[in-house]
Write an enzyme that holds these catalytic residues in place. Structure first.
Site, PDB file in Angstrom:
ATOM      1  N   ASP A   1       0.799  -1.227   0.000  1.00 28.65           N
ATOM      2  CA  ASP A   1       0.000   0.000   0.000  1.00 28.65           C
ATOM      3  C   ASP A   1       0.826   1.268   0.000  1.00 28.65           C
ATOM      4  O   ASP A   1       0.337   2.332   0.355  1.00 28.65           O
ATOM      5  CB  ASP A   1      -0.925   0.010   1.219  1.00 28.65           C
ATOM      6  CG  ASP A   1      -0.154  -0.085   2.541  1.00 28.65           C
ATOM      7  OD1 ASP A   1       1.090  -0.237   2.491  1.00 28.65           O
ATOM      8  OD2 ASP A   1      -0.786   0.000   3.604  1.00 28.65           O
TER       9      ASP A   1
ATOM     10  N   ASN B   1       4.715   3.307   4.646  1.00 28.42           N
ATOM     11  CA  ASN B   1       4.056   3.105   5.935  1.00 28.42           C
ATOM     12  C   ASN B   1       2.857   2.169   5.763  1.00 28.42           C
ATOM     13  O   ASN B   1       2.587   1.677   4.682  1.00 28.42           O
ATOM     14  CB  ASN B   1       3.661   4.433   6.563  1.00 28.42           C
ATOM     15  CG  ASN B   1       4.859   5.329   6.794  1.00 28.42           C
ATOM     16  OD1 ASN B   1       5.878   4.881   7.298  1.00 28.42           O
ATOM     17  ND2 ASN B   1       4.745   6.600   6.413  1.00 28.42           N
TER      18      ASN B   1
ATOM     19  N   LEU C   1       1.275  -1.129   5.623  1.00 26.49           N
ATOM     20  CA  LEU C   1       1.615  -2.542   5.487  1.00 26.49           C
ATOM     21  C   LEU C   1       3.094  -2.657   5.103  1.00 26.49           C
ATOM     22  O   LEU C   1       3.500  -2.167   4.057  1.00 26.49           O
ATOM     23  CB  LEU C   1       0.707  -3.155   4.418  1.00 26.49           C
ATOM     24  CG  LEU C   1       0.595  -4.658   4.283  1.00 26.49           C
ATOM     25  CD1 LEU C   1      -0.662  -4.991   3.473  1.00 26.49           C
ATOM     26  CD2 LEU C   1       1.800  -5.244   3.584  1.00 26.49           C
TER      27      LEU C   1
ATOM     28  N   HIS D   1       4.750  -9.169   4.184  1.00 30.44           N
ATOM     29  CA  HIS D   1       3.900 -10.316   4.485  1.00 30.44           C
ATOM     30  C   HIS D   1       4.618 -11.597   4.079  1.00 30.44           C
ATOM     31  O   HIS D   1       5.605 -11.567   3.340  1.00 30.44           O
ATOM     32  CB  HIS D   1       2.520 -10.215   3.812  1.00 30.44           C
ATOM     33  CG  HIS D   1       2.555 -10.061   2.324  1.00 30.44           C
ATOM     34  ND1 HIS D   1       1.770  -9.153   1.650  1.00 30.44           N
ATOM     35  CD2 HIS D   1       3.273 -10.691   1.357  1.00 30.44           C
ATOM     36  CE1 HIS D   1       1.989  -9.238   0.354  1.00 30.44           C
ATOM     37  NE2 HIS D   1       2.888 -10.167   0.150  1.00 30.44           N
TER      38      HIS D   1
ATOM     39  N   ASP E   1       9.052  -2.417  -0.863  1.00 32.89           N
ATOM     40  CA  ASP E   1      10.248  -1.636  -1.165  1.00 32.89           C
ATOM     41  C   ASP E   1       9.984  -0.139  -1.220  1.00 32.89           C
ATOM     42  O   ASP E   1      10.888   0.634  -1.515  1.00 32.89           O
ATOM     43  CB  ASP E   1      10.870  -2.101  -2.484  1.00 32.89           C
ATOM     44  CG  ASP E   1      12.377  -1.884  -2.508  1.00 32.89           C
ATOM     45  OD1 ASP E   1      12.962  -1.646  -1.431  1.00 32.89           O
ATOM     46  OD2 ASP E   1      12.973  -1.945  -3.596  1.00 32.89           O
TER      47      ASP E   1
ATOM     48  N   GLU F   1       8.397 -12.001   9.827  1.00 32.17           N
ATOM     49  CA  GLU F   1       7.871 -12.673   8.630  1.00 32.17           C
ATOM     50  C   GLU F   1       8.370 -14.106   8.523  1.00 32.17           C
ATOM     51  O   GLU F   1       7.637 -15.002   8.084  1.00 32.17           O
ATOM     52  CB  GLU F   1       8.243 -11.879   7.375  1.00 32.17           C
ATOM     53  CG  GLU F   1       7.698 -10.463   7.331  1.00 32.17           C
ATOM     54  CD  GLU F   1       6.200 -10.390   7.550  1.00 32.17           C
ATOM     55  OE1 GLU F   1       5.483 -11.344   7.160  1.00 32.17           O
ATOM     56  OE2 GLU F   1       5.738  -9.390   8.136  1.00 32.17           O
TER      57      GLU F   1
END
Length: 712
Positions: free
Chosen positions: A182, A185, A187, A190, A206, A402
């Site tokens: 998104d 900042n 998200l 994952h 990135d 993660e």
């Protein structure tokens, strides 16, 4: 994300509704190019609760009961006060940077307990962020894996291919897995639970600034700090600095302190800068000379003029037109902006904003507290801006979280635990008892009495860099990096900077060992043919031959492909070299590898280039002027932009429309000496272009005509 707003500077004027004087409200500016959202708090909550698994749909009933139930579930899950209301604590939690894995449910749903059923887990770093040196990224990932191996029987081995259990990737927005990032900042990353294919993989956004949690990581050269990284902020003559500076020097050399207080410790080094060294080019790493002349014009800073790929370069003598010596300018990570409408540009100080002059990044005009700067001297006139580097997010901590998902762990409700969904920076050991209990429930405790780091294999890699000059190729890139420069310096910022470049460079390429016993004339049909370094290369089953330069033997080889390009698979479909940047693209199946010298990007899926699943392979490539390439598959071709590494989706064209007379089905398409070749079986059709019209001018044998094999 909402659509971009028009490029209009709008001031929000707050009307006074009382005779009682009020404190002047800060001016809030709508910055051009910045995504904005007009979501209400309820809409934000509904979207968030749906995204992270607390509701079955993005919209809830108007009665408020379903929202209240979802809020209670969210608050209970994250150990927040259970009010069932959209209070400030709950809203702040929803706005906090976090992991993108749902708190309830999974990205992929499978029955049974998800865990790896072998203990030697392999991982592959598919690509890198430019925010950190590659060695720092390698170390951050190795340390993150070490956290889990210290408390389990698991070991982690680094490999160099897609067969790895855990594939690590940096991407932006929609990056090919159906779960887009998104932007800056929000998200952060994952990962998928254990399994085959994409399962077990970890992806990092990135567009974030990746650091070790305490600001940008900038290595230093020379000085007296022995290569230690800059420490930001640092104090010099009583003033605080959050970026490299030229203060205290008369030669404009950028430097920084490597401790918090230069005045007390006197530890410093020079920051990457074009006045210290250049990269690649043909000047052996010499620093820029300012001003310099290019095409009759004088330049006092690095420029991208004369190039179509946007790379910043400079001359290393006072006159490029005469001497043709140049290099590429190092990236200023400490002053390069992100986001805004000038991402990748440098802050310009001082700059003018609303009539006032600023000599440092500012929060003026914003209501979110983010620091920003203009990338020209006058924001009011040019409206060019971006966010200044902040503390960034610790790649080590986010990766450790993660990798927990990649090993089978879900989010926890313990705020102090590593597996809590929200990001929290800490310099203490990040594993909580809850994390240890969770991972040992899956894999058991470590049998050894003393924890050991994971088994890893590391290599030294270098950042990909373009090697073409500003307009035309003067000479090839140097075969070795410049020699080592001085290793010691004065105790304070010296009056003159060192003349040498950085003390380390890429290692030499492996020595090739041709085997004359294998005759190229015995090859039936080649896997791929490509012109690389102005010499025709023939690829077959993990080996390649090349035409020799000048006289002597016509063909050299075979050589092992892995001796020159270690990451490539045995079977290639096509390849090409971009004449401008000297990047070499290799295609095999649905993947592409990009080499710049010894540096590698990839493999990447063809989806990354904009080629959909209907394209099973790229069977050929024809470079075109200004960084454009025609990519072929089946009976069609697409126009590809080397700079953006994307195809124009509207450019798909039937082959026979532009190249009449060539076979309908070809397996090798390449360019050689400015002519296009289309191969079918043992034959090739050569196409020349005259007055923008393509026509077949010769049909010949690959073995007899190109390789000059004897016909008997």
């Amino acid at each position: 994300m909402s659509p971009l707003q028009p490029l209009v500077l709008a001031l929000l004027v707050l009307a006074c509704c009382s005779a009682v004087p009020r404190r002047r409200q800060p001016t809030v500016v709508v910055f051009p190019g910045e995504p904005r959202t007009n979501l209400t708090n309820r809409q934000l909550a509904e979207e968030y609760l749906y995204r992270y698994g607390y509701t079955p749909g993005a919209e809830l009933s108007e009665d408020g009961q379903s929202l209240q139930r979802a809020l209670l579930r969210f608050q209970r899950r994250l150990s927040l006060p259970e009010t069932g209301e959209l209070d400030s604590t709950t809203l702040n939690a929803m706005r906090a940077p976090r992991c993108g894995v749902p708190d309830v449910g999974r990205f992929q749903t499978f029955e049974g307990e998800l865990k790896w059923h072998h203990h030697n887990i392999t991982y592959w770093i598919q690509n890198y962020s430019e925010d950190l040196p590659r060695a720092v990224i390698d170390d951050a990932f190795a340390r993150a894996f070490a956290l889990w191996s210290a408390v389990t029987p698991l070991t982690f081995t680094r490999v160099y291919g897609p067969e790895a259990d855990i594939v690590i990737q940096f991407g932006v927005r929609e990056h090919g897995d159906g779960y887009p990032f998104d932007g800056k900042n929000g998200l952060l990353a994952h990962a998928f639970p254990p399994g085959k294919g994409i399962q077990g993989d970890a992806h990092f956004d990135d567009e974030e600034l990746w650091s070790l949690g305490k600001g940008v990581v900038i290595p230093t050269y020379f000085g007296n700090a022995k290569g230690a990284a800059c420490h930001f902020p640092f104090t010099f003559e009583g003033r605080s600095y959050s970026a490299c500076t030229t203060d205290g020097r008369s030669d404009d050399m950028l430097w920084c302190s490597t401790t918090a207080d230069y005045d007390a410790d006197r530890q410093f080094g020079f920051c990457p800068s074009e006045r210290l060294y250049t990269q690649d080019g043909n000047a052996d790493g010499k620093p820029c000379v300012f001003p310099f002349t290019f095409q009759g014009r004088t330049y006092s800073a690095c420029t991208s003029d004369g190039r179509s790929d946007g790379y910043r370069w400079c001359a290393t003598t006072a006159n490029y037109d005469q001497d043709k010596l140049y290099g590429f300018c190092p990236t200023r990570v400490d002053a390069t902006v992100t986001g805004g409408n000038a991402a990748g540009e440098l802050c310009v100080f001082p700059f003018t904003f609303l009539g006032k002059e600023y000599s440092a990044c500012t929060r003026e005009g914003r209501n979110d507290g983010h620091l920003w700067c203009a990338t020209t001297s006058n924001f009011d006139k040019d409206k060019k801006w971006g966010f200044c580097p902040d503390q960034g997010y610790s790649l080590f901590l986010v990766a450790a979280h993660e990798f927990g998902h990649a090993l089978g762990l879900d989010h926890t409700s313990v705020p102090e635990a590593l597996m809590y969904p929200m990001y929290r920076f800490t310099e203490e050991h990040p594993l909580h008892r809850d994390d240890v209990q969770g991972i040992q429930h899956l894999y058991g405790p470590r049998p050894e009495p003393e924890p050991r780091p994971p088994t890893t294999t590391t290599t030294t890699t270098t950042e990909p860099q373009p090697t073409a000059p500003p307009t035309v190729c003067v000479t090839g890139p140097p075969t070795a990096r410049p020699s080592e420069g001085p290793t010691t310096g004065p105790t304070g910022p010296p009056a003159a900077g060192p003349t040498g470049p950085p003390t380390a460079g890429p290692s030499a390429a492996p020595t090739e060992s041709p085997d004359p016993a294998e005759d190229v004339c015995n090859v039936d049909i080649f896997d791929a043919i490509a012109e690389i370094r102005n010499r025709l290369h023939f690829f077959k089953a993990g080996k390649y031959w090349r035409l020799s330069e000048g006289g002597g033997r016509r063909v050299q080889g075979p050589f092992l492909v892995k001796s020159k390009w270690p990451a490539l698979p045995r079977k290639l479909d096509s390849a090409f070299e971009d004449p401008l940047t000297k990047k070499i693209f290799f295609f095999s199946g649905r993947q592409v590898w990009v080499y710049t010298g010894a540096s590698l990007l990839g493999p990447r899926r063809l989806d990354k280039l904009g080629l959909g699943p209907e394209v099973a392979q790229v069977t050929g490539a024809l470079p075109r002027p200004e960084g454009k390439v025609l990519l072929f598959s089946g009976q069609s071709f697409w126009r590809f932009d080397v700079k953006t590494q994307k195809v124009d989706p509207q450019s798909v064209t039937p082959v026979d429309q532009m190249f009449p007379g060539v076979p309908i089905s070809t397996h090798d398409i390449f360019q050689y000496q400015e002519k296009a070749y289309f191969c079918q079986d043992h034959f090739y059709w050569r196409v020349s272009s005259q007055n923008e019209v393509n026509q077949v001018d010769y049909v010949g044998y690959v073995t007899f005509d190109l390789l000059k094999c004897p016909e008997d």
